[in-house]
Scaffold this motif. Structure first.
Motif, mmCIF file in Angstrom:
data_model
loop_
_atom_site.group_PDB
_atom_site.id
_atom_site.type_symbol
_atom_site.label_atom_id
_atom_site.label_comp_id
_atom_site.label_asym_id
_atom_site.label_seq_id
_atom_site.Cartn_x
_atom_site.Cartn_y
_atom_site.Cartn_z
ATOM 1 N N SER A 20 0.851 -1.191 0.000
ATOM 2 C CA SER A 20 0.000 0.000 0.000
ATOM 3 C C SER A 20 0.883 1.234 0.000
ATOM 4 C CB SER A 20 -0.898 0.026 1.242
ATOM 5 O OG SER A 20 -1.736 -1.091 1.296
ATOM 6 N N CYS A 21 0.378 2.290 -0.568
ATOM 7 C CA CYS A 21 1.093 3.567 -0.563
ATOM 8 C C CYS A 21 0.053 4.669 -0.447
ATOM 9 C CB CYS A 21 1.909 3.727 -1.830
ATOM 10 S SG CYS A 21 2.793 5.307 -1.944
ATOM 11 N N ALA A 22 0.079 5.348 0.683
ATOM 12 C CA ALA A 22 -0.894 6.406 0.947
ATOM 13 C C ALA A 22 -0.291 7.765 0.629
ATOM 14 C CB ALA A 22 -1.337 6.354 2.403
ATOM 15 N N ALA A 23 -1.016 8.546 -0.143
ATOM 16 C CA ALA A 23 -0.575 9.891 -0.504
ATOM 17 C C ALA A 23 -1.304 10.911 0.351
ATOM 18 C CB ALA A 23 -0.842 10.151 -1.979
ATOM 19 N N SER A 24 -0.582 11.934 0.769
ATOM 20 C CA SER A 24 -1.183 13.013 1.539
ATOM 21 C C SER A 24 -0.626 14.338 1.049
ATOM 22 C CB SER A 24 -0.916 12.822 3.028
ATOM 23 O OG SER A 24 0.471 12.806 3.287
ATOM 24 N N GLY A 25 -1.274 15.404 1.475
ATOM 25 C CA GLY A 25 -0.860 16.719 1.015
ATOM 26 C C GLY A 25 -1.693 17.147 -0.177
ATOM 27 N N SER A 26 -1.057 17.761 -1.134
ATOM 28 C CA SER A 26 -1.762 18.273 -2.317
ATOM 29 C C SER A 26 -1.929 17.169 -3.348
ATOM 30 C CB SER A 26 -0.996 19.450 -2.917
ATOM 31 O OG SER A 26 -0.886 20.506 -1.978
ATOM 32 N N ILE A 27 -2.972 16.352 -3.159
ATOM 33 C CA ILE A 27 -3.128 15.166 -3.993
ATOM 34 C C ILE A 27 -4.093 15.358 -5.143
ATOM 35 C CG2 ILE A 27 -2.598 13.674 -2.029
ATOM 36 C CD1 ILE A 27 -5.610 13.046 -1.885
ATOM 37 N N PHE A 28 -4.716 16.527 -5.239
ATOM 38 C CA PHE A 28 -5.818 16.705 -6.178
ATOM 39 C C PHE A 28 -5.381 16.640 -7.635
ATOM 40 C CE2 PHE A 28 -8.534 17.482 -2.751
ATOM 41 C CZ PHE A 28 -7.879 18.300 -1.848
ATOM 42 N N SER A 29 -4.116 16.907 -7.873
ATOM 43 C CA SER A 29 -3.648 16.934 -9.262
ATOM 44 C C SER A 29 -2.906 15.671 -9.665
ATOM 45 C CB SER A 29 -2.731 18.144 -9.481
ATOM 46 O OG SER A 29 -3.443 19.345 -9.263
ATOM 47 N N ILE A 30 -2.910 14.668 -8.774
ATOM 48 C CA ILE A 30 -2.199 13.427 -9.110
ATOM 49 C C ILE A 30 -2.891 12.761 -10.285
ATOM 50 C CG2 ILE A 30 -1.622 11.110 -8.334
ATOM 51 C CD1 ILE A 30 -1.206 12.242 -5.543
ATOM 52 N N ASN A 31 -2.138 12.448 -11.316
ATOM 53 C CA ASN A 31 -2.718 11.778 -12.478
ATOM 54 C C ASN A 31 -2.023 10.454 -12.782
ATOM 55 O OD1 ASN A 31 -0.290 12.568 -13.790
ATOM 56 N ND2 ASN A 31 -1.216 14.534 -14.285
ATOM 57 N N TYR A 32 -1.070 10.085 -11.969
ATOM 58 C CA TYR A 32 -0.291 8.864 -12.204
ATOM 59 C C TYR A 32 0.170 8.339 -10.856
ATOM 60 C CZ TYR A 32 3.884 6.171 -13.630
ATOM 61 O OH TYR A 32 4.838 5.206 -13.810
ATOM 62 N N MET A 33 -0.008 7.054 -10.651
ATOM 63 C CA MET A 33 0.508 6.390 -9.448
ATOM 64 C C MET A 33 1.162 5.103 -9.902
ATOM 65 S SD MET A 33 -2.695 7.043 -6.822
ATOM 66 C CE MET A 33 -1.764 7.226 -5.295
ATOM 67 N N GLY A 34 2.357 4.865 -9.413
ATOM 68 C CA GLY A 34 3.071 3.689 -9.896
ATOM 69 C C GLY A 34 3.911 3.028 -8.837
#
Length: 113
Positions: A20-34
């Motif tokens: 698992s990998c949890a993102a926090s902070g300014s995540i609204f513009s994330i368009n790619y997760m790898g």
């Protein structure tokens, strides 16, 4: 963006793990997760990605064994790993892109034969 990876461990060949990998902070513009991995003495290599539109892609070495997905909020990316092989042993890193590329800390996966 900050990333926190978890889920690594020691497993026997043929077994399964879920990273698992949890993102926090300014995540609204994330368009790619790898996910990427780096085995001892080798360069970091691509494993899988998923886009904000749900498009996925896998390295040939993991196709049919690994599955990448996200949660509904799209702030956590998972890597379900099955039929693990000793050659899957590596430090696994998550990464996201929102115009900039951000790496998470690695999580060790060790597959014993």
């Amino acid at each position: 963006v900050q990333l926190q990876a978890s889920g690594g461990g020691l497993v026997q060949a043929g077994g399964s793990l879920r990273l698992s990998c949890a993102a926090s902070g300014s995540i609204f513009s994330i368009n790619y997760m790898g996910w990427y991995r780096q085995a001892p003495g080798k360069e970091r290599e691509f494993v899988a990605f998923i886009t904000s539109g749900g498009i996925t892609n896998y390295a040939d070495s993991v196709k049919g064994r690994f599955t990448i997905s996200t949660n509904n909020a799209k702030n956590t990316v998972y890597l379900q790993m099955t039929s693990l092989k000793p050659e899957d042993t590596a430090v696994y890193y998550c990464a996201v892109a929102d115009g900039a590329f951000t790496w998470g800390q690695g999580t060790q996966v060790t597959v014993s034969s």
